[in-house]
Design a protein around this motif. Structure first.
Motif, PDB file in Angstrom:
ATOM      1  N   HIS A  34       1.980   6.876   1.647  1.00 31.98           N
ATOM      2  CA  HIS A  34       3.081   7.813   1.882  1.00 31.98           C
ATOM      3  C   HIS A  34       4.128   7.191   2.802  1.00 31.98           C
ATOM      4  O   HIS A  34       3.925   6.122   3.394  1.00 31.98           O
ATOM      5  CB  HIS A  34       2.543   9.119   2.481  1.00 31.98           C
ATOM      6  N   LYS A  40      -0.600  12.382   2.580  1.00 31.44           N
ATOM      7  CA  LYS A  40      -1.137  12.246   1.223  1.00 31.44           C
ATOM      8  C   LYS A  40      -1.039  13.524   0.394  1.00 31.44           C
ATOM      9  O   LYS A  40      -1.091  13.467  -0.842  1.00 31.44           O
ATOM     10  CB  LYS A  40      -2.592  11.769   1.272  1.00 31.44           C
ATOM     11  N   LYS A  61      -5.448   7.846  -2.277  1.00 33.85           N
ATOM     12  CA  LYS A  61      -4.269   8.141  -1.454  1.00 33.85           C
ATOM     13  C   LYS A  61      -4.748   8.557  -0.076  1.00 33.85           C
ATOM     14  O   LYS A  61      -5.787   9.207   0.052  1.00 33.85           O
ATOM     15  CB  LYS A  61      -3.366   9.197  -2.095  1.00 33.85           C
TER      16      LYS A  61
END
Length: 280
Positions: A34, A40, A61
C-alpha cells in the motif's frame, strides 16, 4: 487467511492477508504494498483480493509495520506514534520480512511458485517495490500503480526544513480522519543517510525484469509525468495509461459497493494479464 501477524525487524508486528485458492497447484506469488496513509484493507483492496484468487494467483497484502495501524485495529491510524517513526528503510525491511516469511512457510509449499514472484506497489508503495525489485534477484516481475518516482522531491527544503529540524516533528492533516499525523525528523535523517539506496531512479535503471507501469491521466496526487520518468529508466517496462483515471483509480475509503470501480477493474485486468503472461 485474514489478519495474520508476523514478526518484523522493528519491534512492531506486520499484519497481512494471504489470499489463494487451495488446490495444490503452484501459483505465481504476488505481494502488494500500500501507499502513504494507506493500509491493506483500504478502499477496494479486499475486492481486489477476490480477483486474484479467482485468477488462481497467490496474493499477500500487508500493512507496513509502522503505517499507524495496530493488530487490533488495522484500519485507519490508532498508533500515530508508530506512524511518526516510519521511514523508507523500515518499509524495505518489512517487505523483505514478508517475502522471507511467505517463501519459508511449509503450508504454502505446494501452493506457490517460488520462481515466479511479482511485486505490486501503489503510490509510495510503488517506490518501495522498485527499490526491492532492483536489489533482490528473487523478484521476477514488477507492477507499479500511480507510483512516485522520487522520494527526495517530497521532502521540504529551506525554512520549512529548518523548522522541522528545530522542532523535531512536523504534522500533516489527514483530511478524511482529521488526525494530525506526525513525521519525526528521523524520517528525513534516515533518507539522507541512505539516499543512494533509496533513490528510485538509480534502482529503476538497474531493473532487468518485465515492469508494468500504470497511471491515470487525472492523478492529482502523483502526476503522470512521474510514470513517464520511470518508464524511461526501467529498461523492460511498458506504460498503461488510464484515461481519466485518478490516484486511486476510482476507489476511495470507505468503499461500500460490492463492485469494483470501473477504472480499478480495468487496471486489475491489465495487471493480472501481465502477471500470467510468459516472460519474454
Amino acid at each position: 487467511m485474514k489478519n495474520r501477524s508476523i514478526k518484523g525487524e522493528h519491534n512492531k508486528p506486520i499484519l497481512l492477508d494471504v489470499c489463494y485458492k487451495k488446490n495444490n497447484r503452484k501459483k505465481p506469488l504476488v505481494i502488494f504494498c500500500h501507499g502513504y496513509k494507506g493500509y491493506k484493507d483500504w478502499g477496494a483492496f479486499d475486492l481486489m483480493s477476490d480477483n486474484f484468487i479467482e485468477n488462481d494467483l497467490f496474493l499477500v497484502k500487508f500493512n507496513f509495520s509502522h503505517n499507524g495501524g495496530t493488530v487490533e485495529n488495522p484500519i485507519d491510524f490508532p498508533d500515530l506514534e508508530a506512524f511518526g517513526e516510519n521511514n523508507y528503510s523500515k518499509e524495505q525491511d518489512d517487505l523483505n520480512s514478508v517475502l522471507d516469511w511467505v517463501l519459508s512457510e511449509s503450508d504454502f509449499k505446494e501452493e506457490l511458485d517460488k520462481n515466479n514472484i511479482t511485486l505490486i506497489g501503489h503510490s509510495r508503495g510503488g517506490g518501495a517495490v522498485i527499490l526491492k525489485a532492483a536489489y533482490d534477484t528473487r523478484i521476477t516481475k514488477l507492477v507499479t500503480w500511480a507510483s512516485v518516482s522520487d522520494y527526495k522531491l517530497r521532502f521540504p527544503d529551506g525554512p520549512i526544513l529548518e523548522h522541522w529540524k528545530k522542532e523535531g516533528v512536523a504534522y500533516i492533516e489527514n483530511t478524511r480522519t482529521l488526525q494530525q499525523m506526525p513525521h519525526y525528523i528521523q524520517f528525513y535523517e534516515d533518507f539522507v543517510k541512505n539516499e543512494e539506496k533509496l533513490t528510485i531512479k538509480t534502482a529503476a535503471q538497474q531493473l532487468q525484469i518485465p515492469h508494468l507501469i500504470v497511471h491515470g491521466t487525472e492523478d492529482a496526487t502523483v502526476p503522470l509525468a512521474e510514470a513517464k520518468s520511470i518508464q524511461n529508466w526501467s529498461e523492460k517496462s511498458s506504460l498503461f495509461i488510464v484515461e481519466g483515471g485518478d490516484h486511486g483509480f476510482g476507489a476511495k475509503q470507505p468503499w461500500e459497493s460490492s463492485e469494483l470501480p470501473v477504472d480499478f477493474a480495468e487496471v486489475l485486468v491489465e495487471t493480472i494479464d501481465f502477471i500470467k503472461s510468459k516472460n519474454e
